[in-house]
Write an enzyme that holds these catalytic residues in place. Structure first.
Site, PDB file in Angstrom:
ATOM      1  N   GLU A  37      -0.233 -12.166 -10.961  1.00 54.92           N
ATOM      2  CA  GLU A  37       0.321 -13.453 -11.360  1.00 54.92           C
ATOM      3  C   GLU A  37      -0.779 -14.177 -12.138  1.00 54.92           C
ATOM      4  OE1 GLU A  37       1.641 -15.980  -8.143  1.00 54.92           O
ATOM      5  OE2 GLU A  37       2.201 -17.557  -9.565  1.00 54.92           O
ATOM      6  N   ARG A 263      -4.891  -4.551   2.137  1.00 49.69           N
ATOM      7  CA  ARG A 263      -5.677  -5.369   1.208  1.00 49.69           C
ATOM      8  C   ARG A 263      -7.145  -5.143   1.459  1.00 49.69           C
ATOM      9  NH1 ARG A 263      -2.606  -9.782  -0.446  1.00 49.69           N
ATOM     10  NH2 ARG A 263      -4.349 -10.860  -1.379  1.00 49.69           N
ATOM     11  N   LYS A 273      -6.778 -16.047  -4.958  1.00 50.39           N
ATOM     12  CA  LYS A 273      -6.914 -16.869  -6.164  1.00 50.39           C
ATOM     13  C   LYS A 273      -6.768 -18.349  -5.824  1.00 50.39           C
ATOM     14  CE  LYS A 273      -4.333 -13.777  -8.893  1.00 50.39           C
ATOM     15  NZ  LYS A 273      -2.934 -14.082  -8.649  1.00 50.39           N
TER      16      LYS A 273
HETATM   17  P1  ATP Z   1      -4.052 -13.904  -4.548  1.00 46.48           P
HETATM   18  O1  ATP Z   1      -3.766 -14.465  -3.197  1.00 46.48           O
HETATM   19  O2  ATP Z   1      -5.495 -13.718  -4.798  1.00 46.48           O
HETATM   20  O3  ATP Z   1      -3.341 -14.636  -5.649  1.00 46.48           O
HETATM   21  P2  ATP Z   1      -2.023 -12.014  -4.848  1.00 46.48           P
HETATM   22  O4  ATP Z   1      -1.692 -10.770  -4.113  1.00 46.48           O
HETATM   23  O5  ATP Z   1      -1.057 -13.135  -4.753  1.00 46.48           O
HETATM   24  O6  ATP Z   1      -3.453 -12.443  -4.468  1.00 46.48           O
HETATM   25  P3  ATP Z   1      -1.357 -11.123  -7.431  1.00 46.48           P
HETATM   26  O7  ATP Z   1      -1.794 -11.636  -8.743  1.00 46.48           O
HETATM   27  O8  ATP Z   1       0.047 -11.298  -7.052  1.00 46.48           O
HETATM   28  O9  ATP Z   1      -2.301 -11.763  -6.360  1.00 46.48           O
HETATM   29  O10 ATP Z   1      -1.805  -9.611  -7.237  1.00 46.48           O
HETATM   30  C1  ATP Z   1      -1.612  -8.574  -8.158  1.00 46.48           C
HETATM   31  C2  ATP Z   1      -1.730  -7.271  -7.418  1.00 46.48           C
HETATM   32  O11 ATP Z   1      -3.011  -7.151  -6.817  1.00 46.48           O
HETATM   33  C3  ATP Z   1      -0.703  -7.169  -6.304  1.00 46.48           C
HETATM   34  O12 ATP Z   1      -0.098  -5.906  -6.376  1.00 46.48           O
HETATM   35  C4  ATP Z   1      -1.503  -7.331  -5.053  1.00 46.48           C
HETATM   36  O13 ATP Z   1      -0.953  -6.614  -4.003  1.00 46.48           O
HETATM   37  C5  ATP Z   1      -2.886  -6.803  -5.462  1.00 46.48           C
HETATM   38  N1  ATP Z   1      -3.932  -7.439  -4.671  1.00 46.48           N
HETATM   39  C6  ATP Z   1      -4.210  -8.746  -4.599  1.00 46.48           C
HETATM   40  N2  ATP Z   1      -5.201  -8.993  -3.723  1.00 46.48           N
HETATM   41  C7  ATP Z   1      -5.571  -7.789  -3.234  1.00 46.48           C
HETATM   42  C8  ATP Z   1      -6.531  -7.368  -2.283  1.00 46.48           C
HETATM   43  N3  ATP Z   1      -7.319  -8.247  -1.663  1.00 46.48           N
HETATM   44  N4  ATP Z   1      -6.635  -6.049  -2.016  1.00 46.48           N
HETATM   45  C9  ATP Z   1      -5.846  -5.163  -2.649  1.00 46.48           C
HETATM   46  N5  ATP Z   1      -4.910  -5.497  -3.546  1.00 46.48           N
HETATM   47  C10 ATP Z   1      -4.762  -6.795  -3.836  1.00 46.48           C
HETATM   48 MG    MG Z   2       0.758 -13.399  -5.657  1.00 54.03          MG
END
Ligand code: ATP
Ligand code: MG
Length: 559
Positions: A37, A263, A273
């Site tokens: 995102e 994760r 983020k």
């Molecule tokens: P954040 O809370 O940092 O925004 P998110 O999962 O909402 O994390 P996205 O931008 O939606 O962030 O993530 C893109 C991809 O990265 C998704 O497929 C998510 O599962 C993966 N991802 C995000 N954080 C991690 C993590 N800590 N370990 C492994 N994969 C991750």
């Molecule tokens: Mg997300």
């Protein structure tokens, strides 16, 4: 088929895909996606997902899409889109064709929603957020039907269209899937598919005032792109039945398989983020690319290489169990990468002036030093030696016991790649601070030990007249506690000593030509790289990438 070295056993996702290929599922095709995102910069957790998704694609001669999951215009921005592209490329991966956006599919997603409505599987609901929560029930109690659940198909179609045409205010009405208000899986209790939101979208402008929810948009986008394996983190395990329900009920002819993995979390930092954006907004760090941030931009600026980060992601593996990794482990991967390739140089962080009284004034001697003591192929360089040099304040004590191998008053030490010097006099200012040492050098000791006595210590130094003055920034853990995300007030556990600046460091003159990203070892001090910008007073800045050894465990115990 697999080109992973035999020493790395396949992880469970590789095994699933190997079997799928044997079964000729999806005609043997493999297409994954990385779906960030664009509401912030990528962090080390994303690196794990990127390495997994692009790694699988490469291993099975498939592809990986970069798709921006941009369904929440209020939080998203093109700055983040561009930063994410840059980071994925920098990590060393190439996505299929152009980058994609969920917003490319707003029209087909709308059409899929209409398919659901026409099949009696979606309805417009008038409950307000608060009421909807109430109606949803709890883990022990089934939910209650929304009054909208019994609307006719025609009524729902008309209302949904009215939502699209801007006839309702934000939050006034939503479109919900009609699944099962009594399901033990709360995600299936008629989840929201569309909401009304007036916000200018970074890709589609003001074209839409309704936006699809993640659970619906994500699986349908996967299907539209022909994704074969949709790899996501464990918290989506309970959403998998919903993923499948949407695919099965909206008439698409592609059924991607969702597979969850754990994760990555890293001690002493945060990988979210949202929280990272708070650190930027509250000024705890200088920006998303502050070298203390666990973002790829921050790590790059700090001197971590893409190869080292990929190596780290490979080593932590892919499993279904919790993955809280020690920072020391990441740092050991960074060190391992730098130890072979970083050029050795000398840099004095807290300079103390040393006058070598028996060295002729106005002359310079060129000394030769290896660029890497263990690797001759990296060549040598000349370092100027002159009457005034700087040593580190930490490398001198007026008196100390025998264990102290550096310079003491009336004692000797060797200048690395140079001569043995003796401290004859200590000069102090009015406050009693040592400001200069008067020394003499032994001209017979270049590259050889003195014959009549033992000089054990060796310290680094630079010639004052030739030195490059720079600011050196030494970083430490951003947080004092291992799991800052668990704290109520994360600001209270920010490490006040996470950045220590040495504003008047004196470096070997050759470092004037250092470029950002090139790693150096400042002997005895750690690995460093030049920052992307000079400081406000025009001095070059060098960031400490990582210390030579892990000293955190010790410090932590001392408390
Ligand atoms: P954040 O809370 O940092 O925004 P998110 O999962 O909402 O994390 P996205 O931008 O939606 O962030 O993530 C893109 C991809 O990265 C998704 O497929 C998510 O599962 C993966 N991802 C995000 N954080 C991690 C993590 N800590 N370990 C492994 N994969 C991750
Ligand atoms: Mg997300």
């Amino acid at each position: 088929m697999s080109d992973t070295p035999a020493t790395t056993p396949s992880h469970f996702i590789q095994k699933i895909i190997e079997q799928d290929i044997l079964d000729n599922k999806n005609d043997g095709r493999v297409l994954t996606r990385f779906p960030p995102e664009p509401n912030g910069y990528l962090h080390i957790g994303h690196a794990k997902s990127i390495c997994l998704n692009f790694g699988i694609a490469a291993q099975f001669s498939g592809g990986c899409n970069l798709r921006f999951d941009d369904t929440n215009p209020a939080k998203e921005d093109v700055e983040f889109v561009e930063a994410i592209k840059k980071d994925v490329s920098w990590l060393g991966f190439e996505w299929q064709k152009q980058s994609l956006f969920t917003s490319n599919y707003f029209q087909p997603l709308y059409d899929f929603a209409c398919v659901l409505i026409k099949a009696g599987k979606a309805y417009v609901c008038d409950l307000q957020a608060e009421q909807m929560r109430e109606y949803r029930g709890t883990l022990t109690q089934p939910g209650k039907d929304s009054p909208g659940r019994d609307r006719t198909i025609d009524e729902n179609l008309a209302l949904f269209e009215a939502m699209k045409n801007g006839e309702f205010g934000d939050g006034e009405r939503v479109l919900r899937a009609r699944i099962d208000m009594a399901s033990p899986n709360i995600n299936l209790r008629d989840p929201v598919i569309y909401r009304v939101k007036r916000a200018t979208h970074h890709q589609t402008g003001d074209q839409w005032c309704i936006y699809p929810m993640y659970d619906f948009a994500h699986c349908m986008s996967d299907a539209l792109e022909g994704i074969t394996h949709s790899l996501c983190t464990l918290e989506f395990e309970d959403h998998r039945p919903l993923y499948n329900w949407f695919i099965e009920n909206s008439g698409v002819d592609c059924h991607p398989q969702q597979i969850e993995f754990s994760r990555l979390s890293l001690e002493h930092t945060v990988v979210s983020k949202r929280v990272l954006s708070g650190l930027v907004e509250n000024g705890h760090v200088s920006g998303w690319d502050d070298p203390r941030m666990p973002t790829l931009a921050g790590m790059r600026r700090r001197g971590y290489s893409a190869a080292a980060i990929r190596d780290f992601c490979q080593k932590i593996g892919v499993t279904k169990s919790d993955n809280m990794v020690e920072m020391a482990f990441l740092e050991s991967c960074i060190r391992e990468d730098l130890q072979d390739r970083a050029l050795r140089v000398m840099g004095v962080l807290s300079p103390l002036k040393v006058t070598i009284e028996n060295f002729p004034e106005g002359t310079t001697e060129d000394l030769i030093a290896p660029n890497h003591p263990q690797d001759e192929s990296m060549g040598t360089r000349t370092i100027p030696f002159s009457r005034t040099v700087y040593i580190d304040q930490d490398d001198f004590r007026e008196s100390a016991n025998k264990k102290y191998k550096r310079l003491k008053a009336d004692n000797e030490v060797r200048l690395r790649y140079g001569y043995v010097i003796r401290c004859n006099e200590v000069i102090k200012d009015e406050q009693g601070e040592i400001i200069e040492l008067r020394c003499s050098y032994d001209p017979d000791t270049l590259g050889v030990n003195p014959v009549d006595r033992k000089v054990k210590g060796v310290i680094h130094w630079v010639s004052a007249e030739h030195a490059l003055e720079a600011e050196v920034r030494v970083y430490d853990r951003l947080f004092n506690v291992a799991n800052p995300a668990a704290e109520e007030d994360i600001s209270s556990v920010v490490n006040p000593e996470s950045l220590i600046s040495f504003p008047n460091a004196q470096l070997e003159p050759g470092l004037l030509n250092a470029v950002a990203g090139q790693g150096y070892q400042f002997e005895r001090e750690g690995y460093f790289c030049r920052d992307i910008t000079d400081n406000d007073s025009g001095k070059p800045v060098f960031n400490r990438t990582v210390a030579l050894r892990d000293s955190w465990a010790k410090i932590e115990k001392k408390g």
